[in-house]
Enzyme design. Structure first.
Site, PDB file in Angstrom:
ATOM      1  N   LYS A  78       0.804  -1.200   0.061  1.00  0.00           N
ATOM      2  CA  LYS A  78      -0.125   0.114   0.045  1.00  0.00           C
ATOM      3  C   LYS A  78       0.911   1.163   0.106  1.00  0.00           C
ATOM      4  O   LYS A  78       2.017   1.303   0.724  1.00  0.00           O
ATOM      5  CB  LYS A  78      -0.890   0.049   1.394  1.00  0.00           C
ATOM      6  N   SER A 153      -9.675   1.185   3.374  1.00  0.00           N
ATOM      7  CA  SER A 153      -8.777   2.237   2.428  1.00  0.00           C
ATOM      8  C   SER A 153      -7.809   1.424   1.622  1.00  0.00           C
ATOM      9  O   SER A 153      -7.128   2.062   0.392  1.00  0.00           O
ATOM     10  CB  SER A 153      -8.131   3.302   3.304  1.00  0.00           C
ATOM     11  N   SER A 177      -9.324  -1.025   7.681  1.00  0.00           N
ATOM     12  CA  SER A 177      -8.761  -0.987   6.043  1.00  0.00           C
ATOM     13  C   SER A 177      -8.055  -2.041   5.282  1.00  0.00           C
ATOM     14  O   SER A 177      -7.844  -1.885   4.343  1.00  0.00           O
ATOM     15  CB  SER A 177      -7.885   0.344   6.015  1.00  0.00           C
TER      16      SER A 177
HETATM   17  N1  GLN Z   1     -12.807   3.688   7.004  1.00  0.00           N
HETATM   18  C1  GLN Z   1     -12.254   3.985   8.097  1.00  0.00           C
HETATM   19  C2  GLN Z   1     -11.932   5.396   8.051  1.00  0.00           C
HETATM   20  O1  GLN Z   1     -12.167   5.935   7.126  1.00  0.00           O
HETATM   21  C3  GLN Z   1     -10.827   3.177   8.460  1.00  0.00           C
HETATM   22  C4  GLN Z   1      -9.733   3.460   7.803  1.00  0.00           C
HETATM   23  C5  GLN Z   1      -8.459   2.666   8.195  1.00  0.00           C
HETATM   24  O2  GLN Z   1      -8.499   1.808   8.603  1.00  0.00           O
HETATM   25  N2  GLN Z   1      -7.559   3.338   7.335  1.00  0.00           N
HETATM   26  O3  GLN Z   1     -11.183   5.982   8.619  1.00  0.00           O
END
Ligand code: GLN
Length: 482
Positions: A78, A153, A177
């Site tokens: 990532k 994400s 994420s």
């Molecule tokens: N969907 C969550 C957010 O928007 C988690 C994001 C993540 O785990 N990086 O913060």
């Protein structure tokens, strides 16, 4: 046999038997990326030259008789984990063109194992989002249905593994994420205990929640990837040197005791997802697991707690993007005007919103009402989960309340996107390890099942996941790409 559609474990056998070389594996994956990724758009950067060079070095080690699970295995990272000399953007315009002067510990460890870096994957800008639609560059598509999101994400990493563009990838999981995109793309995704994998070189979003975790096409591959990345690092002072038993991890559990919180089997969860959870519960019970319904009322408060703590920490972490040290620079008359212009042009809307919310909940007069209260809720959540772990080996939950949604479906409804994190956030708030595996398909879309264990009990988590996978079957490849 298609070299891109087999598991990393099968690749290992072929490499060790000298039936295929690390260069052939790397080339097959690069070719597939160049063929499929113009459609899926999982990668922000593909590192052809570096991959072939690393593959050559790995092959030399193999020829000298060396073996370890990831030697010569291609993987993707990532793009919020820094890689020396390779552009790292966090999918943000503010970091466009930035080439870090050092490697993240995870990138370094994988290089030491001889894994072959294929490229850097797309994400929601600064890992803020659940759909990869908030990438500052372009959205990634779900290989199961190109009109739908891959989750987020870490949507790029999940889509890359699902589409056979990499057998293994790494993501970061702050509120789900890794697990949520794994569920939506039908692959395995795992979040280790907070403190297990070094965050050195992971571009910080919410430092008390962030953890790096692997994606793979089966649990065994995920265990290998986890083992290669975990372990104390003097560069991350939040790590703990807790024991981990690899032998237990690799053996499917016998008769585990599992709790299923009633708060995740109600109308908040799509009926098709619930039905697949019931199927999985039945199959696991038939295989000897003891499964009981439990109550964890704090789950209901996870989303609101998280969306105070995470933006608060983000507002502080993102203060460093000032146009002075790296990334975007827009000249102006004064330093403060330069910074204002850089942040205005460099950050996307979602990131700005979170910085504003975070600054607000930390400001004097509101600090106790929001931030302190959220911390109290976090402690209560942890206590409730801990109490469950004194009675159960693991908790079973859906990973995501729904299957993959359409790109743009929630464009006007930011709360709906945040509710997508309902089932994953508790493990982050508690610091617990959790894994998502495929539980089946609904309307041609994958559904993820999540297991959560007590802190530093990764071996138990993996062994129960192996049992679950054996009764549910390893994930399929999407037809689109086979
Ligand atoms: N969907 C969550 C957010 O928007 C988690 C994001 C993540 O785990 N990086 O913060």
């Amino acid at each position: 046999m298609n070299l891109c559609e087999i598991s990393a474990s099968q690749m290992r056998e072929l490499l060790d038997a000298k039936k295929v070389s690390a260069q052939e594996l790397a080339k097959a994956h690069l070719e597939r990326i160049h063929r499929l990724d113009p459609t899926v758009r999982a990668f922000l950067k593909v590192c052809d030259e570096i991959a072939l060079k690393q593959a050559g070095a790995a092959q030399e080690r193999i020829m000298q008789g060396e073996t370890n699970p990831l030697l010569g295995i291609p993987f993707a990272l990532k793009d919020n984990m820094v890689t020396q000399g390779i552009e790292t953007t966090c999918a943000s315009k503010i970091l466009e063109g930035w080439k870090p002067p050092y490697d993240s510990t995870v990138a370094l460890r994988l290089a030491q194992h001889g894994a072959v870096l294929l490229g850097k994957t797309n994400l929601d800008e600064f890992a803020m989002g659940s759909s990869t639609e908030f990438s500052g560059f372009f959205p990634t598509r779900n290989p199961w249905d190109l009109a739908r999101v891959p989750g987020g994400s870490s949507g790029g990493s999940a889509a890359a593994v699902a589409a056979g563009m990499a057998p293994i990838a790494f993501g970061s999981d702050t509120g789900g994420s890794v697990r949520q995109p794994a569920a939506l793309c039908g692959v395995v995704g795992m979040k280790p205990t907070y403190g297990r994998v070094s965050r050195f070189g992971l571009i910080a979003f919410s430092s008390s929640l962030d953890q790096i975790g692997p994606f793979a096409r089966n649990v065994r591959d995920a265990i290998w990837a986890y083992e290669a990345s975990a372990g104390v690092d003097p560069n991350d002072s939040t790590m703990q040197d807790a024991p981990y038993d690899s032998q237990i991890a690799h053996r499917p559990a016998k008769a585990p005791k599992i709790g299923v919180p009633e708060q995740v089997m109600n109308e908040k969860i799509q009926p098709e997802v619930r039905a697949l959870m019931q199927n999985a519960i039945k199959s696991l019970s038939d295989a000897g697991a003891v499964i009981e319904q439990v109550s964890l009322p704090m789950i209901e408060h996870g989303v609101s707690t998280y969306y105070i703590i995470a933006p608060a920490e983000a507002s502080s972490n993102l203060a460093r993007y000032d146009g002075v040290r790296y990334g975007l620079r827009i000249e102006a008359e004064s330093a403060s005007e330069m910074m204002r212009r850089v942040r205005e042009a460099g950050f996307g809307k979602e990131v700005k919103e979170r910085i504003i919310i975070g600054t607000y909940v930390l400001s004097s007069g509101y600090y106790d009402a929001f931030y302190t209260k959220a911390h109290k809720a976090r402690t209560l959540m942890k206590t409730q989960f801990r109490e469950m772990f004194s009675r159960y080996d693991a908790l079973l939950l859906p990973t995501s309340p729904t299957t993959a949604f359409k790109i743009g479906e929630f464009a006007g409804d930011p709360m709906a996107l945040k509710i997508a994190d309902y089932c994953t956030i508790p493990a982050n708030l508690g610091g617990f390890p959790a894994i998502s595996i495929n539980a089946g398909y609904s309307g041609g879309l994958p559904v993820g099942l999540q297991l959560v264990c007590d802190s530093f009990c990764e071996q138990t988590l993996f062994s129960i996941a192996l049992l679950a996978e054996s009764v549910l079957g390893a994930p399929k490849m999407p037809e689109l790409v086979t």
